[in-house]
Structures are given as structure tokens and as C-alpha cells.
Motif scaffolding. Structure first.
Motif, PDB file in Angstrom:
ATOM      1  N   ASP A  30     -18.811-104.235  32.514  1.00 44.43           N
ATOM      2  CA  ASP A  30     -19.318-103.424  33.612  1.00 44.43           C
ATOM      3  C   ASP A  30     -18.782-103.958  34.918  1.00 44.43           C
ATOM      4  N   GLY A  31     -17.854-103.220  35.516  1.00 43.46           N
ATOM      5  CA  GLY A  31     -17.253-103.689  36.758  1.00 43.46           C
ATOM      6  C   GLY A  31     -18.235-103.699  37.908  1.00 43.46           C
ATOM      7  N   ASP A  32     -19.406-103.050  37.745  1.00 42.71           N
ATOM      8  CA  ASP A  32     -20.391-102.983  38.814  1.00 42.71           C
ATOM      9  C   ASP A  32     -21.564-103.917  38.560  1.00 42.71           C
ATOM     10  N   ASP A  33     -21.387-104.927  37.739  1.00 46.67           N
ATOM     11  CA  ASP A  33     -22.457-105.869  37.432  1.00 46.67           C
ATOM     12  C   ASP A  33     -22.955-106.507  38.723  1.00 46.67           C
ATOM     13  N   GLN A  34     -24.208-106.239  39.086  1.00 51.00           N
ATOM     14  CA  GLN A  34     -24.733-106.732  40.357  1.00 51.00           C
ATOM     15  C   GLN A  34     -24.922-108.232  40.388  1.00 51.00           C
ATOM     16  N   PHE A  35     -24.911-108.872  39.217  1.00 56.81           N
ATOM     17  CA  PHE A  35     -25.122-110.318  39.166  1.00 56.81           C
ATOM     18  C   PHE A  35     -23.842-111.091  38.832  1.00 56.81           C
ATOM     19  N   ALA A  36     -22.710-110.425  38.800  1.00 58.59           N
ATOM     20  CA  ALA A  36     -21.467-111.071  38.388  1.00 58.59           C
ATOM     21  C   ALA A  36     -21.139-112.285  39.246  1.00 58.59           C
ATOM     22  N   SER A  37     -21.389-112.210  40.534  1.00 61.10           N
ATOM     23  CA  SER A  37     -21.035-113.303  41.434  1.00 61.10           C
ATOM     24  C   SER A  37     -21.968-114.502  41.301  1.00 61.10           C
ATOM     25  N   CYS A  38     -23.063-114.343  40.539  1.00 63.88           N
ATOM     26  CA  CYS A  38     -24.010-115.458  40.368  1.00 63.88           C
ATOM     27  C   CYS A  38     -23.595-116.388  39.235  1.00 63.88           C
ATOM     28  N   GLY A  39     -22.512-116.041  38.528  1.00 60.32           N
ATOM     29  CA  GLY A  39     -22.003-116.916  37.481  1.00 60.32           C
ATOM     30  C   GLY A  39     -22.942-117.047  36.309  1.00 60.32           C
ATOM     31  N   ALA A  40     -23.457-115.918  35.825  1.00 63.59           N
ATOM     32  CA  ALA A  40     -24.392-115.955  34.700  1.00 63.59           C
ATOM     33  C   ALA A  40     -23.730-116.561  33.474  1.00 63.59           C
ATOM     34  N   ALA A  41     -24.476-117.399  32.755  1.00 56.36           N
ATOM     35  CA  ALA A  41     -23.965-118.030  31.538  1.00 56.36           C
ATOM     36  C   ALA A  41     -23.840-116.996  30.427  1.00 56.36           C
ATOM     37  N   ALA A  42     -22.805-117.130  29.614  1.00 57.60           N
ATOM     38  CA  ALA A  42     -22.612-116.211  28.493  1.00 57.60           C
ATOM     39  C   ALA A  42     -23.625-116.522  27.396  1.00 57.60           C
ATOM     40  N   VAL A  43     -24.288-115.490  26.910  1.00 54.47           N
ATOM     41  CA  VAL A  43     -25.274-115.635  25.837  1.00 54.47           C
ATOM     42  C   VAL A  43     -24.962-114.606  24.773  1.00 54.47           C
ATOM     43  N   ALA A  44     -24.792-115.048  23.544  1.00 61.28           N
ATOM     44  CA  ALA A  44     -24.481-114.130  22.448  1.00 61.28           C
ATOM     45  C   ALA A  44     -25.750-113.406  22.014  1.00 61.28           C
ATOM     46  N   GLY A  45     -25.722-112.090  22.085  1.00 64.03           N
ATOM     47  CA  GLY A  45     -26.874-111.315  21.648  1.00 64.03           C
ATOM     48  C   GLY A  45     -27.980-111.271  22.689  1.00 64.03           C
ATOM     49  N   ASP A  46     -29.029-110.544  22.363  1.00 60.14           N
ATOM     50  CA  ASP A  46     -30.148-110.396  23.285  1.00 60.14           C
ATOM     51  C   ASP A  46     -30.978-111.670  23.324  1.00 60.14           C
ATOM     52  N   LEU A  47     -31.545-111.954  24.499  1.00 61.42           N
ATOM     53  CA  LEU A  47     -32.417-113.110  24.653  1.00 61.42           C
ATOM     54  C   LEU A  47     -33.607-112.677  25.490  1.00 61.42           C
TER      55      LEU A  47
END
Length: 205
Positions: A30-47
Motif C-alpha cells: 500500500d503506497g499510501d500506508d499512513q504509518f510507513a514513515s514510523c518504521g513499523a516492524a515486519a510481522v508475519a500474519g495477523d497479531l
């Protein structure tokens, strides 16, 4: 030569396609991810997800009733000799830094030792850690459900003279009512580092 050129062309297309897929994966697709600049950690699957627990007043509450604003969740237990108090104190300090900046985040403590951590015990423990911290317990089944939703680990050691310790994971989780789980934080972060990271997400909600 023609066959070699054709193979090379196909390989180039495959490499380009793989690169595009990698870019989509890393950006969450999603190129419009509003949290992209916050450096969210990658998580496999739903949490994260719904849970039903018991608060310090002995009332049964759902996750929807608890998570009514940006919320920082930690799983631990009140008899924890060292790790939990340090982690929760760090979380409380980060919450206070955020409050000074005008960003309100609710601290929540969920026990993974419901046998000893009664509603009154978690209430008093949370109050000591932070005046706005909510302590939650419940039946073993309720606690197991919350733990599984956030994929936490815990295992009690055999009792010695009636006392026992519990091994457990030590992540803290940022969730909101609108977006659910947003980020997890390792215990190595300082209060200032955690406040900065949480603040980035809160600014973009």
C-alpha cells in the motif's frame, strides 16, 4: 544465440517482477500506508485481536472496552522478580513523556499468572506502576486466549516450597481501536526511544 537471448530476456523479466513484489511486500502493498514513515516492524500474519478478561474491580471486560484510545499492552506477572517491574517502569516513563508532549496513550498490564494475580492484586500492582495503568486478569482460558492473540509465550516452572517463577516473552504492543495492532517494542528501548516511536504512530492516527 537466439535461445540464449530469449532466456536472458525472460530472466530479466523475472528479476524485475521479483523486485516489484519485494517492494510491495516491504511497503505492505500500500503506497499510501499512513504509518510507513514510523518504521513499523515486519510481522508475519495477523497479531492482536479480541479478548475477554477481568479488570481490577472484578468486572468482565472485552478488548473493545479496554482499547478505546492508543494503548500500550504488556504481558507479565506481579510476582516477577526483575524483568516485569523494569519493563513496566520503562513503559510508564514513556507514557509520561508522551503525555508531556500532548499525546495520550493508555498503559495496560495483562497477567500471565492468573492463579496468583487476582483482580485486586493486578489493580494494586498497576496503580503502583502508573496511575492510569489498567491491570487485567481472568480465568486460565481467558488469559490463554489473550496471550495467543498476541502470540506471547509463557511457561510456569514447577513450584518450590509453594513458589514458582514464569518464563515469558517481554514485548510491549501498541494497538488502537481503529487500526488494531500497530507495532511491538523490545525491552532494550529506552523510555525516550519508545516515546518517539509511539509518538510517530499517534501523530498519524
Amino acid at each position: 544465440m537466439i535461445r540464449i537471448a530469449a532466456i536472458a530476456a525472460i530472466a530479466a523479466v523475472l528479476v524485475a517482477g521479483a523486485g516489484l513484489l519485494a517492494m510491495l511486500f516491504l511497503s505492505g502493498g500500500d503506497g499510501d500506508d499512513q504509518f510507513a514513515s514510523c518504521g513499523a516492524a515486519a510481522v508475519a500474519g495477523d497479531l492482536g485481536g479480541p479478548f475477554t478478561l477481568v479488570n481490577g474491580d472484578g468486572q468482565t471486560v472485552t478488548s473493545e472496552e479496554v482499547i478505546t484510545e492508543p494503548t500500550l499492552i504488556y504481558f507479565g506477572y506481579t510476582y516477577c522478580p526483575d524483568v516485569c517491574p523494569l519493563d513496566l517502569d520503562r513503559n510508564a516513563s514513556a507514557i509520561e513523556i508522551l503525555e508531556e508532549r500532548g499525546q495520550m496513550v493508555k498503559p495496560v498490564f495483562i497477567t500471565i499468572d492468573p492463579e496468583r494475580d487476582t483482580p485486586e492484586v493486578v489493580r494494586d500492582y498497576a496503580d503502583v506502576m502508573h496511575p492510569r495503568m489498567i491491570g487485567l486478569t481472568g480465568s486460565k482460558e481467558q488469559v490463554d486466549g489473550a496471550s495467543k492473540a498476541y502470540r506471547t509465550y509463557y511457561k510456569a516452572h514447577p513450584p518450590v516450597d509453594g513458589e514458582y517463577i514464569v518464563d515469558h516473552s517481554t514485548f510491549s504492543y501498541l494497538v488502537t481501536p481503529e487500526h488494531g495492532f500497530l507495532e511491538f517494542f523490545r525491552r532494550e528501548l529506552t523510555p525516550e526511544q519508545m516515546a518517539d516511536k509511539i509518538g510517530c504512530f499517534v501523530d498519524r492516527i
